[in-house]
Design a protein around this motif. Structure first.
Motif, mmCIF file in Angstrom:
data_model
loop_
_atom_site.group_PDB
_atom_site.id
_atom_site.type_symbol
_atom_site.label_atom_id
_atom_site.label_comp_id
_atom_site.label_asym_id
_atom_site.label_seq_id
_atom_site.Cartn_x
_atom_site.Cartn_y
_atom_site.Cartn_z
ATOM 1 N N ARG A 65 48.147 -45.402 -18.386
ATOM 2 C CA ARG A 65 49.124 -44.471 -17.822
ATOM 3 C C ARG A 65 49.712 -45.053 -16.540
ATOM 4 O O ARG A 65 49.002 -45.661 -15.744
ATOM 5 C CB ARG A 65 48.470 -43.132 -17.509
ATOM 6 C CG ARG A 65 48.001 -42.361 -18.749
ATOM 7 C CD ARG A 65 47.462 -41.010 -18.360
ATOM 8 N NE ARG A 65 46.400 -41.134 -17.365
ATOM 9 C CZ ARG A 65 45.882 -40.087 -16.717
ATOM 10 N NH1 ARG A 65 46.350 -38.877 -16.926
ATOM 11 N NH2 ARG A 65 44.908 -40.267 -15.843
ATOM 12 N N TRP A 66 50.996 -44.834 -16.330
ATOM 13 C CA TRP A 66 51.646 -45.410 -15.148
ATOM 14 C C TRP A 66 51.040 -44.860 -13.862
ATOM 15 O O TRP A 66 50.970 -45.562 -12.846
ATOM 16 C CB TRP A 66 53.148 -45.132 -15.188
ATOM 17 C CG TRP A 66 53.519 -43.675 -15.073
ATOM 18 C CD1 TRP A 66 53.745 -42.795 -16.086
ATOM 19 C CD2 TRP A 66 53.705 -42.938 -13.860
ATOM 20 N NE1 TRP A 66 54.044 -41.555 -15.606
ATOM 21 C CE2 TRP A 66 54.036 -41.612 -14.230
ATOM 22 C CE3 TRP A 66 53.632 -43.257 -12.509
ATOM 23 C CZ2 TRP A 66 54.271 -40.607 -13.302
ATOM 24 C CZ3 TRP A 66 53.868 -42.253 -11.574
ATOM 25 C CH2 TRP A 66 54.187 -40.950 -11.966
ATOM 26 N N SER A 67 50.541 -43.618 -13.898
ATOM 27 C CA SER A 67 49.971 -43.021 -12.694
ATOM 28 C C SER A 67 48.709 -43.756 -12.243
ATOM 29 O O SER A 67 48.439 -43.892 -11.041
ATOM 30 C CB SER A 67 49.653 -41.537 -12.929
ATOM 31 O OG SER A 67 48.758 -41.382 -14.020
ATOM 32 N N ARG A 105 42.821 -47.973 -18.951
ATOM 33 C CA ARG A 105 43.839 -46.953 -18.746
ATOM 34 C C ARG A 105 45.230 -47.576 -18.782
ATOM 35 O O ARG A 105 45.461 -48.619 -18.198
ATOM 36 C CB ARG A 105 43.623 -46.263 -17.396
ATOM 37 C CG ARG A 105 42.214 -45.710 -17.218
ATOM 38 C CD ARG A 105 42.002 -45.264 -15.790
ATOM 39 N NE ARG A 105 40.594 -44.942 -15.543
ATOM 40 C CZ ARG A 105 40.095 -44.676 -14.335
ATOM 41 N NH1 ARG A 105 40.890 -44.689 -13.281
ATOM 42 N NH2 ARG A 105 38.831 -44.390 -14.191
#
Length: 230
Positions: free
Chosen positions: A83-85, A81
């Protein structure tokens, strides 16, 4: 140093374990979150490489459980992954570092070395104790600038003691941290390796604390070095 790799991709798991072993670490491996969580709760690792997308129990849940129980073992999150989240979620769960797939193995090894140094309170890749210098990046050891050739087990032992200078380390602790889970452990071999190290280093930096274990004391090493020069 003893590490745990929790990664469900068998090929990548094997690649990481092999690279770490070649770098001088003792390594255990788990293929799912359930096994990884159990090993992290029952074995004394110096650092853990943990994938987020694991079967049975996901990596964030595993890490959250470890931190909730007060386990402070440094953890590098490994995931596809980007994504920054997801990164924020991993750090909030208690991760110490983050590597996104695909990655270069040398980067992962460098992050492991840095994490181990920071957790032991060392700022650079070179650790010194009196005349003895150990470079965690190259795996080289020198005494007064002269290289010393050590076996992998001798290097692991010296590295662990130097990462924990100023603290008494028991034979039991050394046995737990120098060998992987499948190794036929015998704490008596620690005495043999200590004897070999003392002979090869040629300087009295490893103190035996009777009934307790071994101690590397930088101040004592410096005093010994000064006496030798005079």
């Amino acid at each position: 140093m003893r590490l745990l790799v929790v990664e469900d991709d068998r090929t990548l798991n094997k690649q990481i374990v092999t690279a770490l072993e070649q770098a001088g670490y003792a390594v255990d491996a788990a293929m799912d979150g359930e096994e990884g969580q159990f090993l992290g709760e029952t074995e004394p690792y110096d650092a853990i490489i943990l994938d987020l997308g694991l079967p049975k129990v996901d990596g964030v849940s595993v890490l959250t459980a470890w931190r909730r129980e007060g386990r402070k073992t440094p953890v590098i999150i490994l995931t596809a992954r980007d994504r920054w989240s997801d990164k924020v979620q991993g750090f909030d769960a208690g991760a110490d570092d983050y590597v996104t797939k695909p990655f270069h193995m040398e980067e992962l090894l460098a992050r492991v070395r840095a994490l181990l140094r920071r957790s032991a309170g060392h700022a650079t890749s070179e650790i010194s104790c009196g005349p003895v210098k150990l470079d965690t990046r190259s795996g080289r050891v020198a005494v007064d600038g002269n290289p010393v050739k050590l076996t992998s087990h001798e290097y692991r032992l010296l590295s662990y003691l130097m990462h924990h200078m100023g603290r008494i380390v028991s034979r039991g602790e050394l046995t737990e941290h120098l060998y992987d889970q499948d190794f036929d452990r015998d704490s008596n071999t620690i005495e043999v390796f200590i004897g070999r190290l003392r002979k090869k280093l040629g300087v009295d930096i490893i103190q035996t604390v009777r009934g307790l274990g071994y101690l590397l004391d930088a101040s004592q090493a410096q005093a010994t070095q000064a006496q030798t020069k005079t």
